[in-house]
Write a protein that holds these residues in place. Structure first.
Motif, PDB file in Angstrom:
ATOM      1  N   LEU A 214       0.842  -1.207   0.000  1.00 55.51           N
ATOM      2  CA  LEU A 214       0.000   0.000   0.000  1.00 55.51           C
ATOM      3  C   LEU A 214       0.876   1.256   0.000  1.00 55.51           C
ATOM      4  N   ALA A 215       1.929   1.233   0.831  1.00 64.26           N
ATOM      5  CA  ALA A 215       2.852   2.371   0.868  1.00 64.26           C
ATOM      6  C   ALA A 215       3.551   2.548  -0.470  1.00 64.26           C
ATOM      7  N   ALA A 216       3.889   1.426  -1.125  1.00 61.92           N
ATOM      8  CA  ALA A 216       4.518   1.501  -2.441  1.00 61.92           C
ATOM      9  C   ALA A 216       3.576   2.147  -3.459  1.00 61.92           C
TER      10      ALA A 216
ATOM     11  N   ALA B 201      -1.148 -12.061  -5.321  1.00 56.69           N
ATOM     12  CA  ALA B 201      -2.401 -11.414  -5.723  1.00 56.69           C
ATOM     13  C   ALA B 201      -2.739 -10.254  -4.795  1.00 56.69           C
ATOM     14  N   ALA B 202      -2.642 -10.488  -3.481  1.00 56.80           N
ATOM     15  CA  ALA B 202      -2.951  -9.439  -2.514  1.00 56.80           C
ATOM     16  C   ALA B 202      -1.982  -8.268  -2.656  1.00 56.80           C
ATOM     17  N   ALA B 203      -0.707  -8.585  -2.921  1.00 49.94           N
ATOM     18  CA  ALA B 203       0.297  -7.527  -3.064  1.00 49.94           C
ATOM     19  C   ALA B 203       0.011  -6.657  -4.281  1.00 49.94           C
ATOM     20  N   VAL B 204      -0.265  -7.299  -5.410  1.00 53.37           N
ATOM     21  CA  VAL B 204      -0.529  -6.548  -6.644  1.00 53.37           C
ATOM     22  C   VAL B 204      -1.803  -5.718  -6.523  1.00 53.37           C
ATOM     23  N   ILE B 205      -2.848  -6.326  -5.966  1.00 54.56           N
ATOM     24  CA  ILE B 205      -4.132  -5.621  -5.850  1.00 54.56           C
ATOM     25  C   ILE B 205      -4.027  -4.433  -4.895  1.00 54.56           C
ATOM     26  N   SER B 206      -3.369  -4.633  -3.746  1.00 56.78           N
ATOM     27  CA  SER B 206      -3.253  -3.531  -2.788  1.00 56.78           C
ATOM     28  C   SER B 206      -2.395  -2.404  -3.352  1.00 56.78           C
TER      29      SER B 206
ATOM     30  N   SER C  44      -1.917  -1.664  -6.626  1.00 60.28           N
ATOM     31  CA  SER C  44      -2.659  -0.999  -7.701  1.00 60.28           C
ATOM     32  C   SER C  44      -3.782  -0.131  -7.152  1.00 60.28           C
ATOM     33  N   SER C  45      -4.487  -0.646  -6.146  1.00 64.35           N
ATOM     34  CA  SER C  45      -5.597   0.116  -5.560  1.00 64.35           C
ATOM     35  C   SER C  45      -5.100   1.422  -4.943  1.00 64.35           C
ATOM     36  N   ALA C  46      -4.022   1.324  -4.149  1.00 62.81           N
ATOM     37  CA  ALA C  46      -3.481   2.531  -3.523  1.00 62.81           C
ATOM     38  C   ALA C  46      -2.994   3.519  -4.570  1.00 62.81           C
ATOM     39  N   TYR C  47      -2.351   3.017  -5.624  1.00 67.77           N
ATOM     40  CA  TYR C  47      -1.820   3.871  -6.685  1.00 67.77           C
ATOM     41  C   TYR C  47      -2.940   4.600  -7.421  1.00 67.77           C
ATOM     42  N   ILE C  48      -3.980   3.865  -7.810  1.00 69.56           N
ATOM     43  CA  ILE C  48      -5.067   4.468  -8.594  1.00 69.56           C
ATOM     44  C   ILE C  48      -5.875   5.450  -7.753  1.00 69.56           C
ATOM     45  N   VAL C  49      -6.262   5.031  -6.536  1.00 70.72           N
ATOM     46  CA  VAL C  49      -7.085   5.902  -5.684  1.00 70.72           C
ATOM     47  C   VAL C  49      -6.323   7.174  -5.327  1.00 70.72           C
ATOM     48  N   THR C  50      -5.049   7.032  -4.919  1.00 67.75           N
ATOM     49  CA  THR C  50      -4.249   8.201  -4.555  1.00 67.75           C
ATOM     50  C   THR C  50      -4.050   9.122  -5.750  1.00 67.75           C
ATOM     51  N   SER C  51      -3.856   8.541  -6.936  1.00 72.18           N
ATOM     52  CA  SER C  51      -3.674   9.352  -8.146  1.00 72.18           C
ATOM     53  C   SER C  51      -4.906  10.190  -8.431  1.00 72.18           C
ATOM     54  N   PHE C  52      -6.086   9.600  -8.277  1.00 70.89           N
ATOM     55  CA  PHE C  52      -7.315  10.355  -8.499  1.00 70.89           C
ATOM     56  C   PHE C  52      -7.488  11.448  -7.447  1.00 70.89           C
ATOM     57  N   VAL C  53      -7.115  11.152  -6.200  1.00 72.51           N
ATOM     58  CA  VAL C  53      -7.211  12.167  -5.146  1.00 72.51           C
ATOM     59  C   VAL C  53      -6.283  13.346  -5.463  1.00 72.51           C
ATOM     60  N   PHE C  54      -5.056  13.049  -5.858  1.00 70.96           N
ATOM     61  CA  PHE C  54      -4.105  14.106  -6.228  1.00 70.96           C
ATOM     62  C   PHE C  54      -4.612  14.906  -7.425  1.00 70.96           C
ATOM     63  N   GLN C  55      -5.185  14.196  -8.401  1.00 71.62           N
ATOM     64  CA  GLN C  55      -5.701  14.872  -9.593  1.00 71.62           C
ATOM     65  C   GLN C  55      -6.786  15.877  -9.236  1.00 71.62           C
ATOM     66  N   ILE C  56      -7.659  15.496  -8.300  1.00 71.79           N
ATOM     67  CA  ILE C  56      -8.788  16.368  -7.921  1.00 71.79           C
ATOM     68  C   ILE C  56      -8.328  17.478  -6.978  1.00 71.79           C
TER      69      ILE C  56
ATOM     70  N   MET D 195     -13.738  -0.486 -14.127  1.00 67.35           N
ATOM     71  CA  MET D 195     -13.758  -1.717 -14.926  1.00 67.35           C
ATOM     72  C   MET D 195     -12.353  -2.315 -15.043  1.00 67.35           C
ATOM     73  N   ILE D 196     -11.354  -1.464 -15.268  1.00 72.39           N
ATOM     74  CA  ILE D 196      -9.973  -1.953 -15.368  1.00 72.39           C
ATOM     75  C   ILE D 196      -9.511  -2.533 -14.036  1.00 72.39           C
ATOM     76  N   SER D 197      -9.782  -1.818 -12.941  1.00 73.01           N
ATOM     77  CA  SER D 197      -9.316  -2.247 -11.620  1.00 73.01           C
ATOM     78  C   SER D 197      -9.932  -3.584 -11.220  1.00 73.01           C
ATOM     79  N   LEU D 198     -11.247  -3.711 -11.399  1.00 70.39           N
ATOM     80  CA  LEU D 198     -11.926  -4.958 -11.023  1.00 70.39           C
ATOM     81  C   LEU D 198     -11.484  -6.116 -11.907  1.00 70.39           C
ATOM     82  N   SER D 199     -11.293  -5.845 -13.201  1.00 73.46           N
ATOM     83  CA  SER D 199     -10.882  -6.907 -14.130  1.00 73.46           C
ATOM     84  C   SER D 199      -9.492  -7.422 -13.797  1.00 73.46           C
ATOM     85  N   THR D 200      -8.547  -6.503 -13.582  1.00 71.87           N
ATOM     86  CA  THR D 200      -7.174  -6.926 -13.293  1.00 71.87           C
ATOM     87  C   THR D 200      -7.080  -7.592 -11.923  1.00 71.87           C
TER      88      THR D 200
END
Length: 310
Positions: A16-18, A254-259, A261-273, A290-295
């Motif tokens: 998550l920190a990564a 799986a847990a490592a990749v998902i956590s 990616s989730s932290a990266y995408i959510v934080t990126s959107f927060v920074f963008q806004i 759709m991309i996040s759930l699929s991957t």
């Protein structure tokens, strides 16, 4: 025979920190102005080499040289890795400068799907019907983010932005190259330890970047005012790699990749806004979901399959 259990550590916190720091690094790069893409990459590599050398001098107790084990085969793989990393890095930087931070982070998350497609093409792997459906959903999400004019018309959110689809394609191409890069890294990992690989690959990247820079632009120092940002980009990139590796040591893949990616995408959107003051459109939000759930599903499927075959 008892199933092996991983130690209950803080693997998810590391990943998550990564992901969070990867988003911080993306924001840092988007706000960076002055140096060229090649100067930015070279500055990052020099920072990482400096950190590795300091670690070797101050903390590591090595009985062998960082060049031990280096032969023609290993050297060829390192050069191949350097070429892939430089090519992908240039494409990522070009697309990251032109796409909203949240959209870019979502597009880089398609790596699981792209890896699966490459496995079908090059390794003859087969997919189940559910995996095909999920992959189609992922690419529908990509289309929602790209918003091509032939589907959205010329009156959409990005009307007049003829280059958007090009930069989306560039980002996806860089993601595909990164999938091959992972294979090269895994191959080298069986021949060199992590410190050797980090040092030699950063060194090869720097030499290749200097050659490319000499060929396409003048070899010059970046603007003085940007040096601290370049150092931050390199240091954050190195920290992200180390945190993610540490997370993989104590957490399922799986847990490592998902956590991450989730932290990266959510934080990126927060920074963008919040920081960049750019509100994402509904299609970007839907496409990202759709991309996040699929991957996430495909990553989980791969992990389950690997555990059953062990």
């Amino acid at each position: 025979m008892e199933a092996r259990t991983r130690p209950q550590n803080y693997g998810s916190l590391f990943t998550l920190a990564a992901g969070f720091l990867a988003a911080v690094n993306g924001l840092n790069f988007q706000m960076l102005s002055g140096p060229t893409y090649l100067q930015t990459m070279l500055g990052s590599q020099i920072t990482q080499i400096t950190c590795v050398v300091l670690y070797l001098l101050l903390f590591a107790k090595r009985e062998k040289s960082v060049f031990s084990g280096l032969n023609l085969k290993v050297g060829t793989l390192i050069i191949l890795r350097a070429g892939l990393q430089v090519a992908a890095g240039m494409m990522f930087m070009a697309s990251q400068k032109q796409l909203p931070l949240g959209d870019f982070s979502a597009l880089t998350g398609t790596s699981s799907v792209i890896t699966g497609i490459l496995g079908i093409i090059f390794l003859g792997e087969s997919w189940q019907l559910i995996e095909v459906i999920v992959s189609v959903c992922c690419w529908v999400g990509v289309v929602c983010i790209a918003k091509p004019a032939f589907l959205w018309g010329e009156s959409g959110e990005h009307a007049g932005d003829d280059n958007r689809s090009f930069y989306v394609t560039l980002c996806l191409t860089a993601t595909a190259i990164s999938c091959f890069l992972v294979l090269a890294i895994r191959k080298i990992s069986g021949m060199l330890d992590s410190v050797q690989q980090m040092f030699l690959c950063c060194l090869a990247n720097s030499v290749l970047l200097l050659v490319v820079m000499a060929a396409v632009e003048d070899v010059a120092m970046p603007p003085t005012q940007s040096l601290k940002f370049l150092g931050a980009v390199g240091l954050l990139d190195l920290t992200v790699q180390l945190l993610f590796i540490r997370g993989l040591e104590t957490e399922k893949a799986a847990a490592a990749v998902i956590s991450h990616s989730s932290a990266y995408i959510v934080t990126s959107f927060v920074f963008q806004i919040v920081i960049l003051q750019t509100i994402p459109g509904l299609s970007s939000v839907v496409g990202t979901a759709m991309i996040s759930l699929s991957t996430a599903f495909l990553t989980w499927q791969k992990t389950q399959h690997s555990e059953k075959t062990e």
